[in-house]
Design a protein around this motif. Structure first.
Motif: not given
Length: 336
Positions: A65-83
């Motif tokens: 989803e982004g923010g707190r709920v981002q299962r894959l973090r290494n090797g992809v873009t860090r996503l913002p929370a939808m808020a």
């Protein structure tokens, strides 16, 4: 005749021999990935290839989803929370809508390149200041804004070849309990829910939303069962009144709010009879096996609807990806 498929979770970063055996069962229609399965992007690509070698047609899903709920973090873009997208939209509505589409494209493009078919997103719940498990996972508290931004996320994901899943139907924002941990109850009337929480679901279903995940919340004025086990919500409202024709994924059947209907076989039966096409008994292998055995012993056919959730091949638009990555970094920085 009922039909439903099991979505299996995995123990680690590669398939165990037990999982290789389990995945042979035709009743298993998908795999859901968690943080423990996603050490890096390269490792995940290998894992999805392992799964495809066994079951080419299977659906591979993740909560990205982004923010707190981002299962894959290494090797992809860090996503913002939808808020963060909601706040951006409030400053500039058109820029916010375009940004949401680009973030949807970014999520789906990166996942698609790694062999993942779908992210269980976007969250269509409203942040009503009552439920911390939703909180900044929601775009905000304005139903029309949530509908607009969620539709843009869905459009961007579609541009990259992935379908969207709206959750948690008919809205998890009012119940002030985390349904992972305890029974969650919403005391409002149907009209109150219809006029507010259901607005984003109504809008996205009308625009072709491919899948929905119901909440393990009891809307006591409407039905005594949690929505994910309620034919009132899934058949009368979602299928009939909203004319939804896509996939209904159960929320996690191991959540404490799901225990009201009994053991895993009883939860599976209740979810199927209510209208779920896919069952997710996560983080409990014994429970997953019990659900599988229930499906086998009762001759429950695999759901034919799941095939529509397969990701489609797509050539990445690198200019759009670069823009989206810069946008994601800006939104995260603005939230700090």
């Amino acid at each position: 005749m009922y039909s439903a498929s099991l979505i299996l979770d995995l123990d680690g970063t590669s398939l165990t021999q037990a999982e290789v055996q389990l995945l042979q069962a035709p009743q298993i229609g998908g795999v859901i990935l968690f943080g423990r399965n996603t050490e890096s992007a390269d490792q995940l690509r290998v894992l999805t290839r392992q799964i495809r070698a066994l079951r080419p047609e299977i659906i591979i899903a993740i909560d990205q989803e982004g923010g707190r709920v981002q299962r894959l973090r290494n090797g992809v873009t860090r996503l913002p929370a939808m808020a963060a997208l909601g706040r951006y939209y409030q400053r500039d509505a058109e820029a916010g809508r375009i940004a949401a589409a680009d973030i949807g494209y970014l999520i789906a493009s990166e996942l698609g390149q790694l062999g993942v078919d779908l992210s269980f997103a976007p969250v269509l719940d409203l942040d009503l200041g009552r439920n911390t498990v939703i909180g900044d996972r929601a775009f905000g508290d304005d139903a029309a804004m949530v509908a607009t931004l969620a539709a843009a996320i869905m459009s961007g994901m579609s541009d990259a070849g992935l379908q969207a899943t709206g959750k948690h139907f008919p809205g998890h924002g009012w119940a002030d309990t985390d349904s992972h941990l305890a029974e969650a109850v919403d005391l409002r009337t149907f009209d109150e829910i219809w006029q507010r929480d259901l607005v984003p679901f109504r809008a996205l279903v009308a625009q072709g939303l491919a899948a929905v995940m119901p909440a393990h919340v009891v809307y006591r004025a409407c039905d005594p069962m949690p929505a994910g086990f309620s034919s009132y919500w899934l058949q009368q409202i979602l299928r009939q009144r909203l004319s939804f024709e896509g996939v209904i994924f159960s929320d996690d059947l191991t959540m404490k709010a799901a225990r009201v209907v009994g053991g895993y076989a009883e939860r599976a039966e209740a979810a199927i009879k209510a209208g779920c096409d896919a069952l997710l008994p996560c983080n409990n292998r014994e429970g997953a096996v019990e659900v599988l055995e229930y499906l086998q012993q009762n001759n429950i056919e695999p759901s034919s609807r799941l095939a529509a959730m397969r990701g489609q091949p797509n050539t990445p638009d690198h200019q759009r990806l670069d823009r989206s990555r810069q946008l994601a970094a800006m939104l995260i920085a603005d939230s700090l």
